[in-house]
Every structure is written in structure tokens, then in C-alpha cells.
Design a protein around this motif. Structure first.
Motif, short mmCIF file in Angstrom:
data_model
loop_
_atom_site.label_atom_id
_atom_site.label_comp_id
_atom_site.label_asym_id
_atom_site.label_seq_id
_atom_site.Cartn_x
_atom_site.Cartn_y
_atom_site.Cartn_z
N HIS A 146 0.63 -1.15 -0.03
CA HIS A 146 0.15 -0.09 -0.13
C HIS A 146 0.80 1.23 -0.11
N LYS A 147 0.51 2.26 -0.89
CA LYS A 147 1.41 3.34 -0.84
C LYS A 147 0.98 4.28 0.14
N PHE A 148 1.95 5.07 0.39
CA PHE A 148 1.83 6.00 1.71
C PHE A 148 0.38 6.85 1.61
N GLU A 149 0.22 7.34 0.57
CA GLU A 149 -1.26 7.89 0.66
C GLU A 149 -2.40 7.14 0.68
N ASP A 150 -2.25 5.75 0.53
CA ASP A 150 -3.35 4.63 0.67
C ASP A 150 -3.24 3.86 1.81
N SER A 151 -2.80 4.51 2.83
CA SER A 151 -2.74 3.52 4.09
C SER A 151 -3.43 3.89 5.15
N LYS A 152 -4.64 4.22 4.97
CA LYS A 152 -5.80 4.54 5.96
C LYS A 152 -6.82 3.32 5.82
N PHE A 153 -7.23 2.61 6.90
CA PHE A 153 -8.07 1.62 6.72
C PHE A 153 -9.14 1.61 7.85
N MET A 154 -10.21 1.13 7.43
CA MET A 154 -11.12 0.91 8.38
C MET A 154 -11.07 -0.23 9.36
N VAL A 155 -11.53 -0.09 10.84
CA VAL A 155 -11.36 -1.38 11.52
C VAL A 155 -12.67 -2.03 11.77
N GLU A 156 -12.81 -3.18 11.73
CA GLU A 156 -14.18 -3.69 11.97
C GLU A 156 -14.10 -4.97 13.14
N GLU A 157 -14.89 -4.88 14.36
CA GLU A 157 -14.79 -5.79 15.22
C GLU A 157 -15.78 -7.00 14.61
N LYS A 158 -15.15 -8.18 14.68
CA LYS A 158 -16.06 -9.27 14.20
C LYS A 158 -16.73 -9.70 15.53
N ASN A 159 -17.88 -10.55 15.52
CA ASN A 159 -18.65 -10.88 16.49
C ASN A 159 -18.25 -12.09 17.23
N TYR A 160 -17.03 -12.73 16.85
CA TYR A 160 -16.41 -13.86 17.51
C TYR A 160 -15.08 -13.30 17.91
N THR A 162 -10.98 -14.77 19.27
CA THR A 162 -10.08 -15.70 19.22
C THR A 162 -10.07 -16.69 20.14
N ALA A 163 -9.28 -17.74 19.80
CA ALA A 163 -9.07 -19.09 20.74
C ALA A 163 -8.85 -18.65 22.19
N SER A 164 -8.28 -17.59 22.44
CA SER A 164 -7.89 -17.28 23.95
C SER A 164 -8.89 -16.26 24.35
N GLY A 165 -9.85 -16.00 23.62
CA GLY A 165 -11.07 -15.12 24.02
C GLY A 165 -10.95 -13.85 23.74
N GLU A 166 -10.08 -13.08 23.20
CA GLU A 166 -9.77 -11.70 22.75
C GLU A 166 -10.61 -11.50 21.58
N PRO A 167 -10.90 -10.10 21.53
CA PRO A 167 -11.78 -9.71 20.47
C PRO A 167 -11.01 -9.61 19.09
N LEU A 168 -11.55 -9.88 18.00
CA LEU A 168 -10.75 -10.08 16.77
C LEU A 168 -11.18 -8.81 15.82
N TYR A 169 -10.22 -8.18 15.34
CA TYR A 169 -10.46 -6.85 14.51
C TYR A 169 -9.93 -7.12 13.20
N ILE A 170 -10.69 -6.75 12.24
CA ILE A 170 -10.34 -6.93 10.53
C ILE A 170 -10.10 -5.49 10.06
N LEU A 171 -9.00 -5.41 9.48
CA LEU A 171 -8.69 -4.17 8.64
C LEU A 171 -9.23 -4.23 7.32
N LYS A 172 -10.00 -3.21 6.85
CA LYS A 172 -10.57 -3.35 5.47
C LYS A 172 -10.05 -2.06 4.69
#
Length: 172
Positions: A146-160, A162-172
């Protein structure tokens, strides 16, 4: 016995250690190892600082977005993400980027617990940090970068979690 004010004689000069090639080589080797250790320590500290800065940015946005341009990195033109099981050698072959030994030693091709975020200037990695897999980078284009100017992403929390019980976030 020799007095302080008298000139050294051949007999007294034998008592003093004269540097030889072996001693010089040993000293040079020791100094080289010390320099390597210092440079590796600096890299580890830099990685930890970037990791902290990354999570501070996520916290400040309440885990809704992340702008990699706000990280404390001097100058970079491309950000590349290596997700779990990605071989860093692919970068050398696909994008012609030189991979430093310290990054190869992380062993991403065998890891499933972290992603590796590289910041590149030209064809050289100038900085990097690892990120735990609670942050999922799989939805963004990894090896193309990703180029410098295209390096901002939305973050979404998933409903599930991780195996250790931590919330999982996905960058889009």
C-alpha cells in the motif's frame, strides 16, 4: 630492581605485554560483536515502539480506523503486510525488495500468531513491527503493498473471538 626514573631495560620490557596480531584480531572481533548486538537491540526497541504506537492509534480511534501515516517512521513509500505462513523470500522474488536477516529470522513462514508489517523506501525495508493475530490483515492486499497515501484502513470488530477469548478486529 628498576627505579621509576630509570629507563626501561630489555629485561624490564619483557614484563610488559606487547600487543600482537592475535590480540588485535581478538579485540576487533569483540568490538564487531558488540556493534552487532547494539544494532540488534536498536531494532528490537524500534519494533516495540512502533507496535505501541500502532495500538495507541487504534485506541485513539476507538478501534474504528487506523492511519499508518501517523506512525513515527521517517520516510516510507510503501507498506507491506506479511500474514501468517507467508515466506518473506516471496518479497525478494515478486517485488525485488531486499529482506534484512532480522526479518528472515522471525520465520513468518512457520508462524500463525503474528502478522509482520514492513515499511519500505525504494527497495529497502526501513522499519517494521509485528502485530498479534487479534488484528486480521487478510482483507487488505498484502504482498502488493500500500502506498503511503493509501494507508488508512477501516477497522471492524467481528462477532467472534480468538481461541484465547480476545476480540478479533479486521482491517478493510
Amino acid at each position: 630492581t628498576r627505579h621509576r626514573d630509570s629507563a626501561p631495560t630489555p629485561h624490564t620490557a619483557e614484563r610488559y605485554v606487547q600487543p600482537n596480531d592475535t590480540m588485535k584480531n581478538t579485540l576487533i572481533s569483540f568490538l564487531t560483536l558488540l556493534l552487532i548486538q547494539i544494532s540488534c537491540t536498536h531494532s528490537i526497541e524500534s519494533e516495540q515502539n512502533l507496535n505501541s504506537a500502532f495500538f495507541n492509534l487504534l485506541d485513539s480511534s476507538n478501534y474504528t480506523s487506523i492511519d499508518f501515516r501517523e506512525l513515527p517512521i521517517e520516510e516510507w513509500d510503501k507498506m507491506i503486510v506479511l500474514t501468517p505462513y507467508t515466506n518473506a523470500k516471496e518479497l525478494r522474488h515478486k517485488i525485488k525488495i531486499k529482506i534484512p536477516r532480522e526479518i528472515k529470522d522471525i520465520g513468518m513462514q512457520y508462524r500463525d500468531d503474528i502478522s509482520l508489517i514492513l515499511f519500505v523506501q525504494g527497495k529497502e525495508v526501513i522499519d517494521y513491527f509485528t502485530c498479534p493475530c487479534t488484528i486480521d490483515f487478510s482483507k487488505i492486499n498484502q504482498l502488493k503493498g500500500h502506498k503511503f497515501e493509501d494507508s488508512k484502513f477501516m477497522v471492524e470488530e467481528k462477532n467472534y473471538k480468538t481461541a484465547s477469548g480476545e476480540p478479533l478486529y479486521i482491517l478493510k
